[in-house]
Enzyme design. Structure first.
Site, PDB file in Angstrom:
ATOM      1  N   ARG B  13      72.332  34.135  51.263  1.00  0.00           N
ATOM      2  CA  ARG B  13      72.715  33.868  52.664  1.00  0.00           C
ATOM      3  C   ARG B  13      74.182  34.218  52.908  1.00  0.00           C
ATOM      4  O   ARG B  13      74.566  34.553  54.020  1.00  0.00           O
ATOM      5  CB  ARG B  13      72.408  32.412  53.048  1.00  0.00           C
ATOM      6  N   GLU B  61      63.342  27.786  68.676  1.00  0.00           N
ATOM      7  CA  GLU B  61      63.152  29.086  68.029  1.00  0.00           C
ATOM      8  C   GLU B  61      62.331  30.046  68.871  1.00  0.00           C
ATOM      9  O   GLU B  61      62.531  31.263  68.835  1.00  0.00           O
ATOM     10  CB  GLU B  61      62.486  28.902  66.658  1.00  0.00           C
ATOM     11  N   ARG B 170      68.726  29.697  49.946  1.00  0.00           N
ATOM     12  CA  ARG B 170      69.816  28.728  50.032  1.00  0.00           C
ATOM     13  C   ARG B 170      70.660  28.675  48.754  1.00  0.00           C
ATOM     14  O   ARG B 170      71.869  28.588  48.803  1.00  0.00           O
ATOM     15  CB  ARG B 170      69.242  27.330  50.298  1.00  0.00           C
TER      16      ARG B 170
END
Lengths: 295, 335
Positions: B13, B61, B170
């Site tokens: 990320r 979203e 992550r």
């Protein structure tokens, strides 16, 4: 079938300019006739919404509110219209055809193999004036908000973005996500028209799932809300004029026009009948409808 | 076999976040939409640098995806990033109709993908989106392996025209590519040479595959590790060549074994050059809480499964295929 008749499309086109209210009647009538002809030829499609909203489309496209170039629709700096209620495609197609952006005779190809006039709008077909594909309800309004953000906050121009949803359509939750963002981003260049005919496929809107009060909801979401008779050219003009004033005065408020309409308006046997949401007229019914529209 | 060095650890990320800033510097029409978790998916870097081109959409979203469509249809290059669980599946209809059917130039960054999200648990560990996204017409789907590759992929997707999705994670993952390593969208990178077994992989599992190949080399087995960072469009040539030259294939991905990279590779292999295949991935189950390494172990996403699967695939190839038997706890077809 013996009752079939030869369908011919008029080739008259109409200018987009400031008009007196009574001047819209022949244009709306022309749009309605094209819708009926196209639907009877297609043998499927939605009659009720398109006929019921023809007056709104006549004022919006031919009253000088939307700016577009019929000879170079997508190449031009323009105002945009997004049909969020994609199943109402016939009225958008008929309206655009009446501007002269494509031949009205092409309405005969509605829903046919390889047509540019897809059952629900398909942007990939490149039909002038079709800004976006739509048909899954509730999405067009968010697309329109994105366009209005681009105009107001990034390109910083004075373009207007119009979007029409149905009233059953506002049962989709994402419509309210879009509404929330329109006022959050202060989109006074954005005009949301709700075709409030109170009908959807399964019945009357409040019985299927009550969306009322719409006005208070829109106000709570930060809109300047105008309720009007969607078949009164004077009231529709007043509503669009107020939207233009909102933008010019920089109110920072988006406009919502709740246009009270009757599904199928203009054809007596369809008027206010939810059963006409999603079917075309038979040849016999089309003959009667066209006769009524010609009188 | 050639040594591939671990150059440290960093989450993919971070590469996405830095790639966005680079894109913003290069192109005035790159805009970013935030979905409330801008710090997690690193769009916060763009927000700080280009506040006038960043819009916070909140926890919505579906709206963000369709607003992005409107921006794209008005000539912008919008990126919307959230957790993959929410920006690939919650908004699936919007991706299908508004983004892909319109061929809108919308870019989606799906973060916190895979089991390695860790303690957040199953709701946030998206393991299905590759399968969905690669069936969408016009969509480009990328799963980068490390920090540098994520950065390059982000820039590449911003500079191509059309809908594209990048999947990133992550947790810190091993870095082994550098700024100079090749990266071309749709072109798989062969990392090790070998003709005994081909390991086709992406994401975190690329590093696990490299380790598996090193372990296989100790037994004299030369594995060809191919980083298939672009799942769509998939590199047909690299897959067919691997199938023909190695005669068996293992796929490894941090995703359900159904429909993702393994499925994409199998489609190519079956059509062009059928060979035995083994699939390493999550086997039709949801994830759960735990530390990333614990979960990778529990759900069978380490070099050990790749190693074992390579042996099974080779055995199936060598024995031919004329019957069923049990290998591990799975019924496979072989001689």
């Amino acid at each position: 079938m013996s009752s079939q008749f030869a369908v011919e499309f008029d080739s008259t086109v109409y200018e987009n300019k400031r008009r007196f209210p009574e001047e819209f009647a022949p244009i709306a009538n022309s749009i309605r006739q094209d819708i009926v002809k196209a639907l009877v030829l297609a043998g499927s499609g939605h009659s009720g919404g398109p006929l019921g909203s023809s007056d709104i489309f006549a004022v919006m496209y031919f009253g000088g509110y939307m700016r577009y170039d019929v000879n170079n629709w997508f190449g031009s700096s323009r105002d945009r219209f997004v049909l969020s209620a994609g199943h109402m495609a016939p009225v958008m197609y008929a309206t655009i055809a009446n501007t002269g952006a494509f031949p009205r005779s092409e309405m005969a190809t509605l829903r046919k193999y390889n047509t540019r006039l897809q059952g629900h709008p398909g942007r990939d077909m490149g039909l002038p004036g079709v800004e976006t594909s739509s048909g899954s309800l509730g999405q067009g309004i968010s697309i329109a908000v994105g366009m209005a953000m681009s105009d107001k906050h990034l390109d910083k121009n004075d373009h207007r973005v119009f979007c029409l949803t149905g009233d059953g359509e506002i049962q989709e939750g994402s419509v309210w996500e879009a509404a929330m963002s329109a006022s959050h981003f202060k989109l006074d260049n954005f005009c949301w028209i709700i075709d409030n005919n109170d009908c959807q496929i399964d019945g009357r809107v409040p019985e299927v799932m009550n969306v009322y009060p719409i006005k208070e909801k829109c106000e709570a979401f930060g809109f300047d809300v105008i309720e009007c008779n969607g078949h009164s050219y004077t009231e529709l003009m007043n509503a669009f004029d107020r939207f233009m004033a909102n933008q010019q005065n920089g109110t920072g408020k988006p406009t919502a026009i709740i246009a009270k309409t009757y599904m199928g308006h203009g054809v007596s046997f369809m008027n206010d009948k939810f059963e006409w949401h999603g079917k075309p007229p038979s040849w016999e019914q089309a003959a009667v409808a066209l006769q009524e529209l010609n009188n | 076999m050639q040594e591939i060095q671990k150059l440290g650890m960093k989450p993919t990320r971070f590469g996405f976040g830095e790639g966005l800033v680079e894109l913003g510097t290069r192109h005035d029409n790159v805009v970013v939409l935030g979905g409330d978790i801008t710090g997690s998916v690193m769009t916060s870097l763009f927000k700080e640098k280009f506040p006038e081109r960043f819009f916070s959409i909140g926890i919505a979203e579906q709206n963000a995806t369709t607003i992005a469509t409107g921006l794209a249809l008005s000539g912008k290059i919008p990126f919307f990033a959230s957790y993959g669980a929410f920006c690939a599946l919650r908004n699936a209809d919007q991706l299908r109709i508004s983004v892909c059917y319109n061929e809108a130039n919308v870019k989606i960054g799906g973060g916190h993908a895979g089991i390695s999200v860790g303690p957040d648990g199953a709701t946030h560990q998206v393991l299905e989106e590759v399968a969905f996204l690669r069936t969408l017409p016009h969509m480009t789907m990328i799963v980068p392996a490390d920090f540098e590759e994520a950065k390059k992929a982000t820039i590449a997707m911003g500079e191509m025209v059309g809908p594209a999705y990048i999947r990133f994670g992550r947790s810190p993952v091993p870095m082994f590519t550098t700024a100079d390593s090749p990266f071309v969208l749709g072109k798989a990178n062969q990392l090790t040479d070998g003709n005994d077994v081909a390991i086709l992989t992406n994401g975190w599992m690329v590093w696990e595959s490299i380790v598996a190949a090193q372990e296989l080399a100790k037994r004299g087995i030369k594995a060809r590790v191919i980083n298939v960072h672009t799942v769509k469009p998939i590199d047909v040539e690299a897959i067919v060549t691997a199938a023909r030259e190695c005669g068996c294939i293992v796929t490894a991905e941090e995703h359900q074994v159904h429909g993702g990279l393994g499925g994409a590779v199998a489609e190519v292999v079956c059509k062009n050059s059928p060979v035995p295949m083994e699939f390493v991935g999550v086997k039709d189950s949801f994830g759960g809480s735990g530390e990333p390494e614990e979960l990778m172990e529990k759900f069978g996403l380490t070099w050990k499964e790749i190693y074992a699967s390579a042996l099974v695939a080779m055995e199936r190839r060598d024995k031919g295929s004329s019957g069923f038997r049990m290998v591990k706890d799975v019924a496979v077809y072989n001689g």
